[in-house]
Motif scaffolding. Structure first.
Motif, PDB file in Angstrom:
ATOM      1  N   LEU A  73       1.016  -1.032  -0.039  1.00 26.90           N
ATOM      2  CA  LEU A  73      -0.208   0.070   0.021  1.00 26.90           C
ATOM      3  C   LEU A  73       0.855   1.290  -0.014  1.00 26.90           C
ATOM      4  CD1 LEU A  73      -3.097  -1.134   2.291  1.00 26.90           C
ATOM      5  CD2 LEU A  73      -2.996  -1.009  -0.091  1.00 26.90           C
ATOM      6  N   LEU A  74       2.016   1.297   0.716  1.00 25.02           N
ATOM      7  CA  LEU A  74       2.806   2.440   0.956  1.00 25.02           C
ATOM      8  C   LEU A  74       3.913   2.449  -0.018  1.00 25.02           C
ATOM      9  CD1 LEU A  74       2.648   3.226   4.774  1.00 25.02           C
ATOM     10  CD2 LEU A  74       1.357   4.204   2.853  1.00 25.02           C
ATOM     11  N   GLY A  75       4.336   1.141  -0.573  1.00 27.71           N
ATOM     12  CA  GLY A  75       5.447   0.766  -1.604  1.00 27.71           C
ATOM     13  C   GLY A  75       6.631   1.131  -1.097  1.00 27.71           C
ATOM     14  N   THR A  76       6.867   0.972  -0.010  1.00 28.34           N
ATOM     15  CA  THR A  76       8.117   1.022   0.570  1.00 28.34           C
ATOM     16  C   THR A  76       9.247  -0.117   0.084  1.00 28.34           C
ATOM     17  OG1 THR A  76       7.571  -0.441   2.626  1.00 28.34           O
ATOM     18  CG2 THR A  76       7.507   2.057   2.898  1.00 28.34           C
ATOM     19  N   LYS A  77       8.427  -1.160  -0.522  1.00 27.07           N
ATOM     20  CA  LYS A  77       9.684  -2.110  -1.210  1.00 27.07           C
ATOM     21  C   LYS A  77      10.249  -1.744  -2.587  1.00 27.07           C
ATOM     22  CE  LYS A  77       6.088  -4.485  -4.100  1.00 27.07           C
ATOM     23  NZ  LYS A  77       5.459  -5.709  -4.301  1.00 27.07           N
ATOM     24  N   ARG A  78       9.776  -0.429  -2.940  1.00 28.63           N
ATOM     25  CA  ARG A  78      10.346  -0.407  -4.392  1.00 28.63           C
ATOM     26  C   ARG A  78      11.719   0.326  -4.045  1.00 28.63           C
ATOM     27  NH1 ARG A  78       5.275   2.364  -5.131  1.00 28.63           N
ATOM     28  NH2 ARG A  78       5.939   4.271  -4.137  1.00 28.63           N
ATOM     29  N   GLY A  79      12.716  -0.325  -4.858  1.00 28.97           N
ATOM     30  CA  GLY A  79      13.948   0.109  -4.814  1.00 28.97           C
ATOM     31  C   GLY A  79      14.909  -0.610  -3.803  1.00 28.97           C
ATOM     32  N   VAL A  80      14.110  -1.670  -3.040  1.00 30.11           N
ATOM     33  CA  VAL A  80      14.694  -2.296  -1.985  1.00 30.11           C
ATOM     34  C   VAL A  80      14.748  -4.023  -2.548  1.00 30.11           C
ATOM     35  CG1 VAL A  80      14.739  -3.265   0.227  1.00 30.11           C
ATOM     36  CG2 VAL A  80      13.927  -0.792  -0.260  1.00 30.11           C
ATOM     37  N   PRO A  81      15.866  -4.463  -2.896  1.00 25.11           N
ATOM     38  CA  PRO A  81      15.910  -6.024  -3.458  1.00 25.11           C
ATOM     39  C   PRO A  81      15.710  -6.883  -2.288  1.00 25.11           C
ATOM     40  CG  PRO A  81      18.261  -4.944  -3.319  1.00 25.11           C
ATOM     41  CD  PRO A  81      17.142  -3.680  -3.074  1.00 25.11           C
ATOM     42  N   ASP A  82      15.188  -8.010  -2.683  1.00 27.90           N
ATOM     43  CA  ASP A  82      14.998  -9.069  -1.632  1.00 27.90           C
ATOM     44  C   ASP A  82      13.947  -8.448  -0.359  1.00 27.90           C
ATOM     45  OD1 ASP A  82      16.480 -11.000  -2.900  1.00 27.90           O
ATOM     46  OD2 ASP A  82      18.236 -10.028  -2.114  1.00 27.90           O
ATOM     47  N   TYR A  83      12.862  -7.762  -0.894  1.00 27.50           N
ATOM     48  CA  TYR A  83      12.301  -6.859  -0.008  1.00 27.50           C
ATOM     49  C   TYR A  83      11.610  -7.931   1.161  1.00 27.50           C
ATOM     50  CZ  TYR A  83       9.109  -3.984   2.646  1.00 27.50           C
ATOM     51  OH  TYR A  83       8.339  -3.071   3.638  1.00 27.50           O
ATOM     52  N   VAL A  84      11.197  -9.230   0.868  1.00 19.17           N
ATOM     53  CA  VAL A  84      10.615  -9.910   1.930  1.00 19.17           C
ATOM     54  C   VAL A  84      11.562 -10.357   2.965  1.00 19.17           C
ATOM     55  CG1 VAL A  84       9.294 -12.185   2.211  1.00 19.17           C
ATOM     56  CG2 VAL A  84       8.455 -10.726   0.298  1.00 19.17           C
ATOM     57  N   PRO A  85      12.623 -10.867   2.407  1.00 19.28           N
ATOM     58  CA  PRO A  85      13.848 -11.371   3.620  1.00 19.28           C
ATOM     59  C   PRO A  85      14.138 -10.127   4.249  1.00 19.28           C
ATOM     60  CG  PRO A  85      14.349 -12.339   1.668  1.00 19.28           C
ATOM     61  CD  PRO A  85      13.171 -11.547   1.019  1.00 19.28           C
ATOM     62  N   PHE A  86      14.202  -8.987   3.597  1.00 15.74           N
ATOM     63  CA  PHE A  86      14.657  -7.786   4.089  1.00 15.74           C
ATOM     64  C   PHE A  86      13.629  -7.478   5.314  1.00 15.74           C
ATOM     65  CE2 PHE A  86      14.075  -3.048   4.637  1.00 15.74           C
ATOM     66  CZ  PHE A  86      15.373  -2.429   4.906  1.00 15.74           C
ATOM     67  N   LEU A  87      12.309  -7.464   4.929  1.00 10.47           N
ATOM     68  CA  LEU A  87      11.331  -7.139   5.987  1.00 10.47           C
ATOM     69  C   LEU A  87      11.183  -8.345   7.350  1.00 10.47           C
ATOM     70  CD1 LEU A  87       8.685  -5.632   6.819  1.00 10.47           C
ATOM     71  CD2 LEU A  87       7.417  -7.090   5.360  1.00 10.47           C
ATOM     72  N   VAL A  88      11.504  -9.379   6.918  1.00  9.82           N
ATOM     73  CA  VAL A  88      11.222 -10.392   7.737  1.00  9.82           C
ATOM     74  C   VAL A  88      12.170 -10.413   8.832  1.00  9.82           C
ATOM     75  CG1 VAL A  88      11.138 -12.888   8.365  1.00  9.82           C
ATOM     76  CG2 VAL A  88       9.829 -11.995   6.317  1.00  9.82           C
ATOM     77  N   THR A  89      13.641  -9.945   8.122  1.00  8.10           N
ATOM     78  CA  THR A  89      14.809  -9.934   9.269  1.00  8.10           C
ATOM     79  C   THR A  89      14.597  -8.933  10.402  1.00  8.10           C
ATOM     80  OG1 THR A  89      16.053 -10.942   7.192  1.00  8.10           O
ATOM     81  CG2 THR A  89      17.259  -9.881   9.308  1.00  8.10           C
ATOM     82  N   GLY A  90      13.983  -7.758   9.545  1.00  9.62           N
ATOM     83  CA  GLY A  90      13.684  -6.528  10.667  1.00  9.62           C
ATOM     84  C   GLY A  90      12.541  -6.974  11.515  1.00  9.62           C
ATOM     85  N   VAL A  91      11.613  -7.443  11.403  1.00  8.72           N
ATOM     86  CA  VAL A  91      10.756  -7.755  12.283  1.00  8.72           C
ATOM     87  C   VAL A  91      11.115  -8.727  13.409  1.00  8.72           C
ATOM     88  CG1 VAL A  91       8.357  -8.733  12.394  1.00  8.72           C
ATOM     89  CG2 VAL A  91       8.711  -7.272  10.377  1.00  8.72           C
ATOM     90  N   PHE A  92      11.697  -9.819  12.770  1.00  7.68           N
ATOM     91  CA  PHE A  92      12.396 -10.802  13.692  1.00  7.68           C
ATOM     92  C   PHE A  92      13.208 -10.086  14.712  1.00  7.68           C
ATOM     93  CE2 PHE A  92      11.705 -15.057  11.402  1.00  7.68           C
ATOM     94  CZ  PHE A  92      10.396 -14.784  11.543  1.00  7.68           C
ATOM     95  N   VAL A  93      14.214  -9.481  14.308  1.00  9.05           N
ATOM     96  CA  VAL A  93      15.286  -8.721  15.150  1.00  9.05           C
ATOM     97  C   VAL A  93      14.583  -7.796  15.976  1.00  9.05           C
ATOM     98  CG1 VAL A  93      17.438  -7.465  15.224  1.00  9.05           C
ATOM     99  CG2 VAL A  93      16.876  -9.100  13.505  1.00  9.05           C
ATOM    100  N   TRP A  94      13.632  -6.879  15.476  1.00 12.60           N
ATOM    101  CA  TRP A  94      13.021  -5.669  16.517  1.00 12.60           C
ATOM    102  C   TRP A  94      12.201  -6.521  17.441  1.00 12.60           C
ATOM    103  CZ3 TRP A  94      12.799  -1.265  18.315  1.00 12.60           C
ATOM    104  CH2 TRP A  94      11.549  -1.050  18.991  1.00 12.60           C
ATOM    105  N   THR A  95      11.660  -7.567  17.027  1.00 11.78           N
ATOM    106  CA  THR A  95      10.570  -8.316  17.889  1.00 11.78           C
ATOM    107  C   THR A  95      11.406  -8.825  19.269  1.00 11.78           C
ATOM    108  OG1 THR A  95       8.980  -9.032  16.244  1.00 11.78           O
ATOM    109  CG2 THR A  95       9.068 -10.264  18.525  1.00 11.78           C
ATOM    110  N   PHE A  96      12.730  -9.026  19.161  1.00 12.39           N
ATOM    111  CA  PHE A  96      13.695  -9.574  19.999  1.00 12.39           C
ATOM    112  C   PHE A  96      13.916  -8.389  20.870  1.00 12.39           C
ATOM    113  CE2 PHE A  96      18.367 -10.566  20.887  1.00 12.39           C
ATOM    114  CZ  PHE A  96      18.071 -10.934  22.181  1.00 12.39           C
ATOM    115  N   THR A  97      14.269  -7.163  20.698  1.00 11.85           N
ATOM    116  CA  THR A  97      14.467  -6.041  21.409  1.00 11.85           C
ATOM    117  C   THR A  97      13.087  -5.722  22.076  1.00 11.85           C
ATOM    118  OG1 THR A  97      16.298  -5.250  20.041  1.00 11.85           O
ATOM    119  CG2 THR A  97      15.096  -3.594  21.340  1.00 11.85           C
ATOM    120  N   GLN A  98      11.985  -5.389  21.351  1.00 13.65           N
ATOM    121  CA  GLN A  98      10.775  -4.918  21.919  1.00 13.65           C
ATOM    122  C   GLN A  98      10.234  -5.796  23.110  1.00 13.65           C
ATOM    123  OE1 GLN A  98       7.283  -5.524  19.357  1.00 13.65           O
ATOM    124  NE2 GLN A  98       6.432  -3.724  19.909  1.00 13.65           N
ATOM    125  N   SER A  99      10.261  -7.211  22.748  1.00 15.14           N
ATOM    126  CA  SER A  99       9.879  -8.124  23.815  1.00 15.14           C
ATOM    127  C   SER A  99      10.684  -8.230  25.095  1.00 15.14           C
ATOM    128  CB  SER A  99       9.774  -9.590  22.966  1.00 15.14           C
ATOM    129  OG  SER A  99       8.768  -9.600  22.206  1.00 15.14           O
TER     130      SER A  99
END
Length: 311
Positions: free
Chosen positions: A98-124
């Protein structure tokens, strides 16, 4: 003839013999018989030794908490992986499509999932640390042990949960064509540094939460704001490249500790995430944040050791 009543003579008090030793004070008596104040704060070095001596308890407590976390759910421990994956799916829909943040970012799904997992570690870790003392008052008041064991064990619990999630992350990386590489080994020191940072912040929040339990209600809003500026769903380098932002804002975004650890993990695991996407001296920065939070949080928590569980 009137009779005058005379007061009785004062009782004779025995004066101490000139050679008698002076009476001992309570402090001297306590020292003589090996007594100490209950719950007194030990020295910092002794406190560290006591915490290390409880390392087996810390590991067992973290494992027990992790096992019991989803014991009532029908899918059981599968939720340890399903929760961050569902979060990543929601963020992909909203931010990636919807917001198009994947444009210009290769391998966006691995990029996103890695960020979510690592951030969840800190947040939790931080959220669990906020309730480490206030949510375990029965344990704190019943047993004598270094109270820092509680926030550290909660950070270790979240690290164990992240390791479960990393198995799913490896499958996602391979499914999207990211080949295994020697750089994957860099994930180990990155996680060690992040754990030190998370444990330190958890100890700070544990002290605050023990004194003011309402902080636990405020933290989700603080952490949500922190997540949005940490590049979990978007690339800081791509978004800020064509914007005329003040230098201090750019510096704060790139030196943000959550963003630093996320970028390190992406650099280790994703072949298309090059060193140009990292802030300068990233390993020194990650080590500095880990030492500042880990050592500073430990000392800050230790200073209030006598107050936990009282009042």
């Amino acid at each position: 003839m009137s009779q005058v009543l005379q007061p009785p003579p004062p009782a004779a008090t025995a004066s101490p013999a000139p050679d008698a030793p002076p009476a001992e004070t309570p402090a001297q008596l306590a020292a003589r018989y090996g007594l100490s104040v209950s719950g007194a704060r030990p020295s910092l070095s002794e406190y560290g030794r006591q915490l290390w001596a409880r390392r087996h308890f810390i590991r067992a407590f973290a494992t027990a908490k992790l096992t019991a976390q989803y014991s009532q759910a029908k899918l059981g421990q599968l939720w340890q992986v399903a929760n961050p994956l569902l979060n990543a799916a929601v963020y992909f829909l909203i931010f990636g499509i919807l917001l198009g943040t994947k444009r210009g970012v290769p391998d966006y799904v691995p990029f996103l999932v890695t960020g979510v997992f690592v951030w969840t570690f800190t947040q939790s870790s931080i959220m669990a640390g906020t309730r480490a003392i206030s949510g375990n008052l029965g344990l704190v008041r019943a047993l004598h042990f270094p109270r820092a064991a509680l926030p550290v064990s909660f950070a270790l619990q979240q690290l164990q949960q992240l390791l479960f999630s990393m198995c799913a992350l490896v499958v996602i990386l391979l499914a999207f064509g990211v080949p295994p590489a020697a750089s994957w080994l860099l994930a180990v020191p990155a996680l060690v540094l992040q754990f030190c940072f998370n444990a330190g912040v958890a100890m700070v929040m544990a002290r605050w939460g023990a004194r003011t339990p309402d902080i636990a209600q405020l933290m989700p809003f603080v952490l949500r704001t922190w997540m949005y500026v940490s590049g979990v769903m978007w690339s800081i380098d791509h978004v800020t490249r064509d914007r005329d932002l003040p230098h201090l804002v750019l510096l704060a975004l790139r030196c943000n500790p959550a963003a630093v650890y996320i970028d390190l993990m992406r650099f280790a695991l994703i072949d298309s995430f090059h060193a140009s996407g990292l802030p300068p001296h990233v390993w020194a920065l990650a080590t500095g944040w880990a030492l500042l939070a880990g050592v500073g949080g430990f000392v800050y928590f230790w200073k209030a050791e006598e107050t936990y569980g009282r009042g």
